[in-house]
Enzyme design. Structure first.
Site, PDB file in Angstrom:
ATOM      1  N   ARG A 169       1.167  -0.834  -0.355  1.00 52.66           N
ATOM      2  CA  ARG A 169      -0.087  -0.399   0.424  1.00 52.66           C
ATOM      3  C   ARG A 169       0.459   1.274   0.031  1.00 52.66           C
ATOM      4  O   ARG A 169       1.421   1.511   1.058  1.00 52.66           O
ATOM      5  CB  ARG A 169      -1.258   0.062   1.311  1.00 52.66           C
ATOM      6  CG  ARG A 169      -2.543   0.450   0.976  1.00 52.66           C
ATOM      7  CD  ARG A 169      -2.719   0.936   2.688  1.00 52.66           C
ATOM      8  NE  ARG A 169      -3.970   1.865   2.160  1.00 52.66           N
ATOM      9  CZ  ARG A 169      -4.398   2.506   3.658  1.00 52.66           C
ATOM     10  NH1 ARG A 169      -3.990   2.531   4.699  1.00 52.66           N
ATOM     11  NH2 ARG A 169      -5.699   3.436   2.825  1.00 52.66           N
ATOM     12  N   HIS A 171     -11.031   3.485  -1.498  1.00 51.09           N
ATOM     13  CA  HIS A 171     -12.181   4.301  -1.659  1.00 51.09           C
ATOM     14  C   HIS A 171     -12.879   5.118  -1.842  1.00 51.09           C
ATOM     15  O   HIS A 171     -12.873   6.741  -2.051  1.00 51.09           O
ATOM     16  CB  HIS A 171     -12.098   4.951  -0.446  1.00 51.09           C
ATOM     17  CG  HIS A 171     -11.614   4.354   1.302  1.00 51.09           C
ATOM     18  ND1 HIS A 171     -11.394   3.137   1.469  1.00 51.09           N
ATOM     19  CD2 HIS A 171     -10.155   4.697   2.179  1.00 51.09           C
ATOM     20  CE1 HIS A 171     -11.077   2.653   2.589  1.00 51.09           C
ATOM     21  NE2 HIS A 171     -10.102   3.816   2.630  1.00 51.09           N
ATOM     22  N   ASP A 219     -13.372  -1.316   6.837  1.00 52.68           N
ATOM     23  CA  ASP A 219     -12.030  -0.577   6.559  1.00 52.68           C
ATOM     24  C   ASP A 219     -12.288  -0.256   8.188  1.00 52.68           C
ATOM     25  O   ASP A 219     -11.911   0.918   9.252  1.00 52.68           O
ATOM     26  CB  ASP A 219     -12.945   1.376   6.633  1.00 52.68           C
ATOM     27  CG  ASP A 219     -11.283   2.242   7.177  1.00 52.68           C
ATOM     28  OD1 ASP A 219     -10.447   1.850   6.290  1.00 52.68           O
ATOM     29  OD2 ASP A 219     -12.294   3.512   7.133  1.00 52.68           O
TER      30      ASP A 219
END
Length: 300
Positions: free
Chosen positions: A124, A181, A256
């Site tokens: 990430r 998102h 999340d």
């Protein structure tokens, strides 16, 4: 050592409602975290925030309560590049867990190979300026070349306003992309407007995967997810529905949990499942988002 949460930090909801939405068998939470516990897995000295503890036992209990069978752990910035807490989850339930880590560009092939065996499938990178000290462009290029041999992907977190500066570079990366998102759209604008249409074009060009997650983080109007509500985050729904309509095989969803850095409210995760009923049109579509797509990406 003890860690005091950032002042005003909102703790995750423990007193959850009973879920009103039944998830399909084999559902995957494709975006969740663990925090600490800090006395076992210390938070990074360079962190921008200090969360409350949210352990693997708490996460497993959440997933059992919601009817979630598998999970994709995503490294949170508060732990920096020390992935020990994430890897501990993978070791505790290896068949049902995959990981997305944070690493530095000096990581070795041997270290990557060990992580691959442990269930890691991606790295990430965070481009949200309030959460990182610099844009990690040079580092990302080096790491993407290293992970290419393992079939990993890059998960990218950015805000909609920053996409024009990033899209050419991201499109040239030699590995698949997963966007957190929905690229954080401004949901006060139209889902068919210029800004989100540019994002849709970027996804089409790069064949990226998109997480239709975090309506509680994107919403301006609410209503927020509290016990008793069934219709939630209406201003986010058109954006998610457009992504699902245009890229049905490349959509993912995640809780999340434990919802870091929320300022206005803390959602009940059981009530938050109502959002899934609002953005999907059928059981088949729901199964594709929650089971088929994440299985193809993380368990193939």
């Amino acid at each position: 050592m003890p860690f005091a949460p950032t002042p005003g930090w909102l703790n995750w909801e423990r007193d959850r409602a009973h879920p009103a939405v039944e998830l399909p068998t084999g559902s995957v939470d494709a975006h969740c975290h663990v925090f600490g516990p800090g006395d076992v897995f210390p938070y990074a000295p360079t962190r921008k925030y200090t969360p409350c503890d949210a352990s693997k036992q708490d996460l497993f209990r959440l997933h059992e309560d919601l009817g979630i069978a598998r999970r994709v752990m995503v490294q949170a910035t508060c732990h920096g590049t020390d992935n020990a807490a994430l890897l501990d989850v993978l070791a505790a339930d290896p068949a049902a867990s995959r990981g997305v880590v944070s690493v530095s560009s000096d990581i070795t092939d041997e270290e990557l190979a060990r992580m691959h065996e442990q269930g890691v499938r991606g790295v990430r990178f965070n481009f949200v300026k309030r959460l990182v000290d610099h844009s990690p462009v040079a580092e990302l290029m080096l790491i993407s070349e290293k992970i290419r041999a393992f079939g990993w992907h890059i998960v990218i977190y950015f805000e909609a306003a920053d996409l024009p500066d990033l899209e050419s570079f991201l499109a040239d990366l030699p590995v698949p992309l997963v966007v957190d998102h929905m690229g954080r759209p401004d949901v006060s604008e139209s889902s068919t407007g210029a800004e989100f249409s540019r994002f849709i074009s970027f996804v089409d060009k790069t064949s990226a995967w998109v997480k239709v997650s975090c309506p509680e983080r994107l919403s301006h109007s609410g209503p927020f997810a509290r016990k008793g509500n069934t219709d939630i985050y209406d201003d986010v729904v058109p954006f998610a529905r457009r992504v699902i309509s245009e890229f049905p095989d490349h959509v993912l969803w995640g809780t999340d949990w434990p919802h870091p850095n929320l300022k206005s409210h803390m959602p009940d995760d059981a009530v938050l499942l109502n959002y899934l009923a609002q953005i999907t049109d059928s059981d088949a579509q729901l199964r594709r988002v929650l089971v088929d797509n994440p299985t193809a990406l993380y368990w193939a």
